[in-house]
Each structure stands twice: as C-alpha cells, then as structure tokens.
Design an enzyme around this catalytic site. Structure first.
Site, PDB file in Angstrom:
ATOM      1  N   ASP A 133       0.805  -1.247  -0.114  1.00 29.05           N
ATOM      2  CA  ASP A 133       0.127  -0.022  -0.081  1.00 29.05           C
ATOM      3  C   ASP A 133       0.792   1.416   0.057  1.00 29.05           C
ATOM      4  OD1 ASP A 133       1.069  -0.343   2.568  1.00 29.05           O
ATOM      5  OD2 ASP A 133      -0.987  -0.040   3.617  1.00 29.05           O
ATOM      6  N   GLU A 134       1.943   1.153   0.144  1.00 28.39           N
ATOM      7  CA  GLU A 134       3.061   2.206   0.597  1.00 28.39           C
ATOM      8  C   GLU A 134       3.458   3.171  -0.722  1.00 28.39           C
ATOM      9  OE1 GLU A 134       5.787   1.911   3.608  1.00 28.39           O
ATOM     10  OE2 GLU A 134       4.857   0.371   4.588  1.00 28.39           O
TER      11      GLU A 134
HETATM   12  P1  TYD Z   1       6.725  -0.897  10.607  1.00 29.60           P
HETATM   13  O1  TYD Z   1       6.314  -1.999  11.147  1.00 29.60           O
HETATM   14  O2  TYD Z   1       8.285  -0.486  10.360  1.00 29.60           O
HETATM   15  O3  TYD Z   1       6.053  -0.813   9.010  1.00 29.60           O
HETATM   16  P2  TYD Z   1       5.813   0.408   8.029  1.00 29.60           P
HETATM   17  O4  TYD Z   1       6.808   1.463   8.212  1.00 29.60           O
HETATM   18  O5  TYD Z   1       6.072  -0.190   6.678  1.00 29.60           O
HETATM   19  O6  TYD Z   1       4.670   0.962   8.169  1.00 29.60           O
HETATM   20  O7  TYD Z   1       6.065   0.411  11.212  1.00 29.60           O
HETATM   21  C1  TYD Z   1       4.798   0.342  11.398  1.00 29.60           C
HETATM   22  C2  TYD Z   1       4.311   1.767  11.947  1.00 29.60           C
HETATM   23  O8  TYD Z   1       4.934   1.650  13.301  1.00 29.60           O
HETATM   24  C3  TYD Z   1       5.012   2.988  11.173  1.00 29.60           C
HETATM   25  O9  TYD Z   1       4.208   4.005  11.200  1.00 29.60           O
HETATM   26  C4  TYD Z   1       6.215   3.237  12.143  1.00 29.60           C
HETATM   27  C5  TYD Z   1       5.989   2.957  13.753  1.00 29.60           C
HETATM   28  N1  TYD Z   1       7.185   2.464  14.433  1.00 29.60           N
HETATM   29  C6  TYD Z   1       7.334   2.921  15.839  1.00 29.60           C
HETATM   30  O10 TYD Z   1       6.436   3.722  15.965  1.00 29.60           O
HETATM   31  N2  TYD Z   1       8.282   2.343  16.531  1.00 29.60           N
HETATM   32  C7  TYD Z   1       9.236   1.467  16.097  1.00 29.60           C
HETATM   33  O11 TYD Z   1      10.060   1.152  16.712  1.00 29.60           O
HETATM   34  C8  TYD Z   1       9.041   0.955  14.885  1.00 29.60           C
HETATM   35  C9  TYD Z   1       9.949  -0.237  14.024  1.00 29.60           C
HETATM   36  C10 TYD Z   1       7.921   1.429  13.975  1.00 29.60           C
END
Ligand code: TYD
Ligand code: NAD
Length: 355
Positions: A133-134
């Site tokens: 979706d990104e």
């Molecule tokens: P992530 O699992 O990296 O997936 P994506 O960036 O592909 O959506 O992150 C999911 C959401 O969580 C994203 O908005 C970033 C946030 N996040 C945090 O707040 N703390 C963290 O340590 C991580 C890894 C992600």
C-alpha cells in the site's frame, strides 16, 4: 509447481508453508538469505519432497533461467525484496538493487521462459508481484481508502523502489503481454516477522523489560492484516485474478500506532503478566521517522466482489495468536536477535532522543 522468491522471509515463508499444506503443490523457493531470510522458518518442510530450497539472488539471471528451465513452474510468486522503511532510510542502495533491478531481471527471464511455452501453458502462466500500500503515499485523516486506481506517490526509498518494480511489471504486461498480477497489501503481522517491525519489536522489548519506542506522536495510522489472511488472498488472486490487473488486500482495520502498542501491552499483561507492573508503563515516545507517512488504508471492495476474499482474522484474534506464537518461539527470537540485529538496533534507535 510454483517458483516462489523470498520464501524464507516473513510473508514468503508463511505463504510457502500454507500453500503446500493446503494445496500440496510443489514449490521451488529462491531466496538470497539476506539478514531477513531464515531457513528455520521452513523447518517443517525440511524433508518434504514438495519443497526445494535454492539459495540465490533474483538478480542472478543465469540461475533464474536454469530454475525456470528445470522446474517449468506454472507461476512465479515474487516476494523477494528489501522490505523495511527504516533500513531504506539508512541505506537505499540495496532497495534499488533488489526491488527494482532484481525484479527487472526476474521479469526478463520470466518473459523469455513464458514466450517459449506451448500455447496452453502460455495462457495459464502467471507472474504474481507482491507489492504494498505504501506506493500510494500518505492519506489525510478524512481521505477515502486507496483504491486500485489511486495515483502513485511513494515517499520513502522503500516505497519508491517498490513503485519502480510495480511500473516494470505493468509495462511487461502492457508491452509484451506477460500475464502479470500485482497485489498491494497493507501492514502484515504474525509468526516469523523479524523484531525490527512494529509488533514483534514491541513484543521483544516488552518481554526484556526495555522501553517501547513509539515514533513521533504515535498517531500514524496503519491498516493491519494477519499474515495468513494475506497469503490466502494471494492464492485467490493467483487462481482467479485477471491477468494485467492489480488487487488490494487489507484488514479493514485502521489503527493508530499508539493504540496498537497499548492493545499489545494488554494482550501481554494477560498472557505473561509482568511483576514490575503493566507493560504499558514501558511505552516511550522517540524522535519521528523522517518523511513518516501519516496514514495508509486499503479499499478491498474489488477483491471481495471479484474473488470473494475477506480477512478471516480480527485484530483481536490475530494479535492473540501472534503473542502466543512469540511466547512459544523464544528460541527463534533469540536466534534472530543475536549478532547483526544488535547493530541495527544501535543504528536505528541510538540517535532517537526521547521526546
Ligand atoms: P513498520 O512495522 O516499520 O512498518 P511500515 O513502516 O512499513 O508501516 O512500522 C509500522 C508503524 O510503526 C510505522 O508508522 C512506524 C511505527 N514504528 C514505531 O513507532 N516504532 C518502531 O520502533 C517501529 C519499528 C515502527
Ligand atoms: P522480509 O524482509 O521479511 O523478507 C524478504 C525475503 O526476501 C528474505 O527472505 C530475503 O532473504 C529475501 N531476499 C531479499 N533480497 C533478495 C534477493 N535479491 N534475491 C532473493 N531473495 C531476496 O519481507 P516480508 O515482510 O516478508 O515482505 C515480503 C514482500 O511483501 C515484499 O515484497 C514486501 O514489499 C511485501 N509487503 C510486505 C508487507 C509487510 O507488512 N511486511 C506489506 C505489504 C507488502
């Protein structure tokens, strides 16, 4: 048989395990075994003749050519990618190499193989490209969810490289007639996900009594889907999707990150109570991700209407299963969080001052 790429990673391994269990169809699994690939994920198939693992790069055209010639798959299901936004910010080069150049190499070899097939096999062949979706960028709070006609607006090196690969796939259908399918899925969670992504990272930190680092204000919204629902959707698209089309897959489950982490803490409180107090006490806000997309949401009307697919798991049931899986697989977690994982945690989190 199927040629699956990236089948030792999180979603790919779940797909291979599920596909063989449900259909019995043999799989050739091509995976480079980067930091994200793990043969332990496929342990259940160790002596199963229906699974052949090949360590290699999707960008190695001679290898791909020989695998196609030897195994004559009816379809390629392409998961292999660099997949982590934060890593793409620290080092975008590998993302362009694997996601764009690697996909190009795979498409070229697929086209040559497909062109030489007898008519009936040519018609039945599919190249299924697993996207995200990104690629559509970020939604405003009131915007409708992304449909399959949403314009591309990728914001991170990860999403830009996935967008590049999507465009190549589209062009190979339009120009050469290669029977492609593209799926765009929202955030997955479930067994075998590396503790560098939100949910498993939070589970891992919580169990170790470490801070739970929420980026920015924690109000970013993601649409969550249990990984086996994603895998089932891919099998539906592969079986009955229209060549040249794209399909959205999602959980109809939009949630703010902070709410996700709080629900996770509550699930952990229930499953493994913490002597020092509720897990939510470990939540802390840290510096935001640069260019952090505010909201993603998928409109899954098309796949529901045309293929009858719906997510089976609610967030509550999927989260409970996920927490149980991580509690029961601490040896797996221990293995993947030793060594290079620690360098990544240092790289990504040491510069994030607590806000
Ligand atoms: P992530 O699992 O990296 O997936 P994506 O960036 O592909 O959506 O992150 C999911 C959401 O969580 C994203 O908005 C970033 C946030 N996040 C945090 O707040 N703390 C963290 O340590 C991580 C890894 C992600
Ligand atoms: P992952 O990082 O867990 O696994 C990627 C796998 O690809 C690993 O096994 C790795 O070794 C392999 N790989 C990497 N480069 C390779 C190369 N050059 N040649 C061969 N193999 C290579 O990723 P994931 O979360 O399982 O994602 C799989 C696919 O699904 C990706 O294409 C990703 O963009 C897409 N996707 C993921 C999500 C999600 O929430 N994780 C959501 C939507 C779409």
């Amino acid at each position: 048989m199927l040629l699956v790429t990236g089948g030792a990673g999180f979603i790919g391994a779940n797909f291979v395990l599920q596909a063989i269990a449900v259909t019995g169809e043999p799989v050739v699994n091509l995976d480079k075994l980067t930091y994200a690939g793990n043969l332990r994920n496929l342990e259940a198939l160790r002596s199963d003749a229906r699974h052949a693992f090949v360590r290699g790069d999707v960008g190695d055209r001679a290898l791909v050519r020989s695998l196609l010639a030897r195994h004559r798959p009816r379809a390629i299901v392409h998961f292999a990618a660099e997949s982590h936004v934060d890593r793409s910010i620290h080092g975008p080069g590998e993302f362009v190499q694997t996601n764009v150049v690697g996909t190009f190499c795979l498409l070229e070899e697929a086209r040559a193989y497909w062109s030489g097939l007898p008519e009936a096999e040519r018609r039945a062949f599919r190249f299924l490209h697993v996207s995200t979706d990104e690629v559509y960028g970020s939604l405003g709070a009131q915007d409708p969810a992304f449909t399959e006609t949403a314009p591309y607006a990728p914001n991170s090196p990860y999403s830009a490289s996935k967008a590049g690969s999507d465009h190549l796939v589209r062009a190979y259908h339009h120009t050469y007639g290669l029977p492609t399918l593209t799926t765009h899925c929202s955030n997955n969670y479930g067994p075998y996900q590396l503790p560098e992504k939100l949910l498993p990272l939070m589970i891992h930190n919580a169990l170790a009594g470490k801070p739970l680092p929420v980026y920015g204000d924690g109000q970013n919204v993601r649409d969550w889907l249990y990984v086996l629902d994603h895998c089932a959707a891919i099998r539906e698209v592969l079986a009955r999707g229209r060549a040249g089309d794209s399909y959205h897959i999602g959980g109809r489950c939009e949630m703010k990150n902070l709410d996700v982490v709080q629900l996770l803490c509550a699930a952990l409180d229930e499953a493994r109570p913490r002597a020092a107090g509720p897990y939510a006490e470990l939540i802390g806000f840290v510096a935001d991700r640069p260019g952090h997309d505010r909201r993603y949401a998928m409109d899954i009307t098309k796949i529901g209407r045309e293929l009858g697919w719906q997510p089976a798991e609610s967030f509550e049931s999927g989260l409970r299963k996920t927490v149980r899986w991580y509690l029961e697989h601490q040896a797996w977690v221990h293995e993947v969080t030793s060594g290079a994982y620690r360098d990544w945690v240092e790289t990504n989190y040491s510069q994030r001052d607590v806000a």
